[in-house]
Design a protein around this motif. Structure first.
Motif, PDB file in Angstrom:
ATOM      1  N   VAL A 153      18.319 -27.619   8.627  1.00 51.03           N
ATOM      2  CA  VAL A 153      18.187 -26.202   8.985  1.00 51.03           C
ATOM      3  C   VAL A 153      18.306 -25.368   7.714  1.00 51.03           C
ATOM      4  CG1 VAL A 153      19.120 -24.300  10.342  1.00 51.03           C
ATOM      5  CG2 VAL A 153      19.220 -26.640  11.238  1.00 51.03           C
ATOM      6  N   PRO A 154      17.258 -24.623   7.317  1.00 47.55           N
ATOM      7  CA  PRO A 154      17.350 -23.760   6.132  1.00 47.55           C
ATOM      8  C   PRO A 154      18.492 -22.754   6.297  1.00 47.55           C
ATOM      9  CG  PRO A 154      15.086 -23.897   6.934  1.00 47.55           C
ATOM     10  CD  PRO A 154      15.950 -24.515   7.983  1.00 47.55           C
ATOM     11  N   THR A 155      19.319 -22.614   5.272  1.00 48.50           N
ATOM     12  CA  THR A 155      20.488 -21.737   5.347  1.00 48.50           C
ATOM     13  C   THR A 155      20.425 -20.707   4.225  1.00 48.50           C
ATOM     14  OG1 THR A 155      21.800 -23.537   6.299  1.00 48.50           O
ATOM     15  CG2 THR A 155      22.996 -21.657   5.401  1.00 48.50           C
ATOM     16  N   ILE A 156      20.481 -19.435   4.603  1.00 47.67           N
ATOM     17  CA  ILE A 156      20.389 -18.313   3.667  1.00 47.67           C
ATOM     18  C   ILE A 156      21.782 -17.733   3.460  1.00 47.67           C
ATOM     19  CG2 ILE A 156      19.400 -16.015   3.275  1.00 47.67           C
ATOM     20  CD1 ILE A 156      17.169 -16.915   5.334  1.00 47.67           C
ATOM     21  N   PHE A 157      22.134 -17.467   2.218  1.00 45.34           N
ATOM     22  CA  PHE A 157      23.435 -16.881   1.905  1.00 45.34           C
ATOM     23  C   PHE A 157      23.265 -15.497   1.306  1.00 45.34           C
ATOM     24  CE2 PHE A 157      26.841 -15.894  -1.086  1.00 45.34           C
ATOM     25  CZ  PHE A 157      27.989 -16.143  -0.338  1.00 45.34           C
ATOM     26  N   ASN A 182      13.871 -21.590  13.032  1.00 48.36           N
ATOM     27  CA  ASN A 182      15.091 -22.385  12.944  1.00 48.36           C
ATOM     28  C   ASN A 182      15.757 -22.081  11.597  1.00 48.36           C
ATOM     29  OD1 ASN A 182      17.039 -24.255  13.595  1.00 48.36           O
ATOM     30  ND2 ASN A 182      15.819 -26.016  12.938  1.00 48.36           N
ATOM     31  N   VAL A 183      16.820 -21.238  11.593  1.00 50.15           N
ATOM     32  CA  VAL A 183      17.422 -20.796  10.344  1.00 50.15           C
ATOM     33  C   VAL A 183      18.860 -20.347  10.578  1.00 50.15           C
ATOM     34  CG1 VAL A 183      16.614 -18.413  10.642  1.00 50.15           C
ATOM     35  CG2 VAL A 183      17.071 -19.279   8.334  1.00 50.15           C
ATOM     36  N   ARG A 184      19.698 -20.515   9.551  1.00 46.85           N
ATOM     37  CA  ARG A 184      21.066 -19.998   9.573  1.00 46.85           C
ATOM     38  C   ARG A 184      21.200 -18.935   8.501  1.00 46.85           C
ATOM     39  NH1 ARG A 184      25.123 -23.523   7.870  1.00 46.85           N
ATOM     40  NH2 ARG A 184      26.671 -22.289   9.003  1.00 46.85           N
ATOM     41  N   LEU A 185      21.951 -17.882   8.814  1.00 44.52           N
ATOM     42  CA  LEU A 185      22.227 -16.825   7.846  1.00 44.52           C
ATOM     43  C   LEU A 185      23.736 -16.689   7.691  1.00 44.52           C
ATOM     44  CD1 LEU A 185      21.461 -14.414   6.039  1.00 44.52           C
ATOM     45  CD2 LEU A 185      21.373 -12.999   8.106  1.00 44.52           C
ATOM     46  N   SER A 221      24.686 -23.436   1.552  1.00 44.31           N
ATOM     47  CA  SER A 221      23.395 -22.830   1.851  1.00 44.31           C
ATOM     48  C   SER A 221      22.254 -23.545   1.128  1.00 44.31           C
ATOM     49  CB  SER A 221      23.400 -21.345   1.475  1.00 44.31           C
ATOM     50  OG  SER A 221      23.505 -21.180   0.073  1.00 44.31           O
ATOM     51  N   SER A 222      21.030 -23.060   1.393  1.00 45.52           N
ATOM     52  CA  SER A 222      19.830 -23.616   0.767  1.00 45.52           C
ATOM     53  C   SER A 222      19.218 -22.662  -0.245  1.00 45.52           C
ATOM     54  CB  SER A 222      18.766 -23.916   1.833  1.00 45.52           C
ATOM     55  OG  SER A 222      19.303 -24.563   2.954  1.00 45.52           O
ATOM     56  N   VAL A 223      19.499 -21.357  -0.081  1.00 47.89           N
ATOM     57  CA  VAL A 223      18.938 -20.329  -0.947  1.00 47.89           C
ATOM     58  C   VAL A 223      19.859 -19.113  -0.897  1.00 47.89           C
ATOM     59  CG1 VAL A 223      17.474 -19.405   0.902  1.00 47.89           C
ATOM     60  CG2 VAL A 223      16.863 -18.959  -1.492  1.00 47.89           C
TER      61      VAL A 223
END
Length: 321
Positions: A153-157, A182-185, A221-223
Motif C-alpha cells: 500500500v503506497p504510504t504518503i507522509f 489504495n493509499v495511506r496518508l 512511508s513510501s514518499v
C-alpha cells in the motif's frame, strides 16, 4: 590570526553533533544554554523564549569566553551578544522576511556580520539591503531509521508545521477521502491523534511526537510530501533532509525557499495541474531505491557535508572587505 571558533547554540547538545563540528578542526569549543525552551516559547510567546534564552547564553559566553571568536547558531544569539558588549564573528541562519519587525531588528543589530543562510532567497535579500551573506544547503544527521518501502500500500507522509500550505494539505486529504485509490496518508502535524478509514484508503493523524518518533513514523512511508507556502525564507529543509536520510523520495510544492534542494531526481516539484495523490503514488513507485537516496543524502545533506559548507562559507565571507 587563528581561525579557531567557539560555537554558541541553544538547546541540549549531542555527541554526534558536537563531534561533527570538532572534526572540522576549526570549531574548538561549543557553548550551549541547555535549558532553552524546546519550542522557543516562554510566557506564551516564541519571541520571549528566544530573547531570554539567547540573552542567558550570551551572558554565559561573556563570563567565560569573552576573548573568543563566536559562530552563532541563530541570529538572535548574535543580537544578544551585542546587548552584553560582545560581537559575533559569523552567524548561521536568518529566518526573517524583509519589512517585518524581526528583519528590521536584525539589520540594525547585525549590520555587516557575515551570515550563512540555508535559502538562496534569504541571502539575496540580506545582501540587497547592504548586508554580508551567502547561502549553503542545509544538512543534518538525525539517525532516522532506513525506510523499508516494502508495503504493497503506497504510504504518503506529511510532517511539520512551519509555513505549511493548509489548503494544499486539505486538497490531498479530500483526494484520499474520495476513497478511489489504495493509499495511506500519515500526517504528523501535532494536531491530535485520530484515524479515518475508508474502503481502500486510510488517513492517520498524530499528536505531538519526539524527533525520534517523527523519524520512525516517516520511515514507514513510501514518499514524503512537502506542502509549503511560497514565502521568501527557508522552510521544509529539516523534513526534506530527514526524508533523504531515511532513503525516501521527496515531493515539494513550488517554493523559493527550496531553491537548490530540488534536483529533479531525488527531490522533485509537484505539478499543480494534476492529481496530488496520483503524482505521489507514482513518485513512490518510480523513484530511485533507498540505498541510492541515502548515498545522495550522505554526499550532499549529511551533517558532515553541512559543517564543511558552513565553515568554508564563513572563511569566504570573513575574507571580504
Amino acid at each position: 590570526m587563528s581561525n579557531e571558533l567557539t560555537l554558541l547554540a541553544l538547546g541540549r547538545g549531542s555527541d554526534r553533533v558536537d563531534e561533527a563540528w570538532a572534526r572540522s578542526g576549526q570549531v574548538t569549543s561549543i557553548v550551549r544554554f541547555e535549558r532553552a525552551a524546546p519550542s522557543g516559547v516562554r510566557f506564551g510567546k516564541r519571541v520571549f523564549g528566544i530573547a531570554v534564552d539567547s540573552l542567558l547564553l550570551a551572558s554565559k559566553a561573556r563570563l567565560r569566553h569573552r576573548n573568543e571568536r563566536f559562530l552563532c547558531a541563530n541570529p538572535w544569539i548574535a543580537v544578544a551578544l551585542r546587548a552584553v558588549g560582545l560581537s559575533a564573528h559569523a552567524v548561521t541562519g536568518l529566518y526573517a522576511v524583509p519589512g517585518t519587525n524581526s528583519w528590521k531588528l536584525l539589520r540594525r543589530s547585525l549590520r555587516n556580520t557575515p551570515i550563512v543562510t540555508t535559502a538562496e532567497i534569504e541571502a539575496e535579500q540580506w545582501v540587497d539591503q547592504g548586508g554580508k551573506a551567502t547561502a549553503v544547503l542545509y544538512g543534518n544527521t538525525f539517525k532516522y531509521p532506513v525506510a523499508a518501502r516494502s508495503s504493497e500500500v503506497p504510504t504518503i507522509f506529511i510532517g511539520g508545521t512551519s509555513d505549511r500550505d493548509a489548503d494544499l494539505i486539505d486538497s490531498l486529504i479530500d483526494e484520499v477521502r474520495s476513497d478511489t485509490q489504495n493509499v495511506r496518508l500519515l500526517v504528523a502535524d501535532g494536531s491530535g491523534a485520530r484515524i479515518w478509514t475508508g474502503e481502500q484508503a486510510e488517513i492517520e493523524h498524530f499528536g505531538r511526537v519526539s524527533s525520534e518518533e517523527f523519524g520512525r513514523i516517516m520511515s514507514t512511508s513510501s514518499v514524503v510530501f512537502l506542502p509549503i507556502l511560497n514565502k521568501p525564507r527557508a522552510s521544509g529543509h529539516m523534513v526534506c533532509v530527514g526524508a533523504l536520510e531515511c532513503g525516501l523520495p521527496v515531493v515539494s510544492s513550488e517554493c523559493t525557499g527550496m531553491d537548490g534542494y530540488v534536483d529533479g531526481e531525488f527531490v522533485t516539484y509537484l505539478d499543480p495541474m494534476t492529481s496530488i495523490v496520483t503524482q505521489l503514488i507514482e513518485r513512490a513507485a518510480e523513484s530511485p531505491d533507498s540505498l541510492q537516496i541515502i548515498e545522495f543524502w550522505e554526499d550532499n545533506f549529511s551533517l558532515n557535508a553541512y559543517v564543511g559548507r558552513v565553515l568554508a562559507a564563513v572563511d569566504k565571507l570573513t575574507a571580504l572587505p
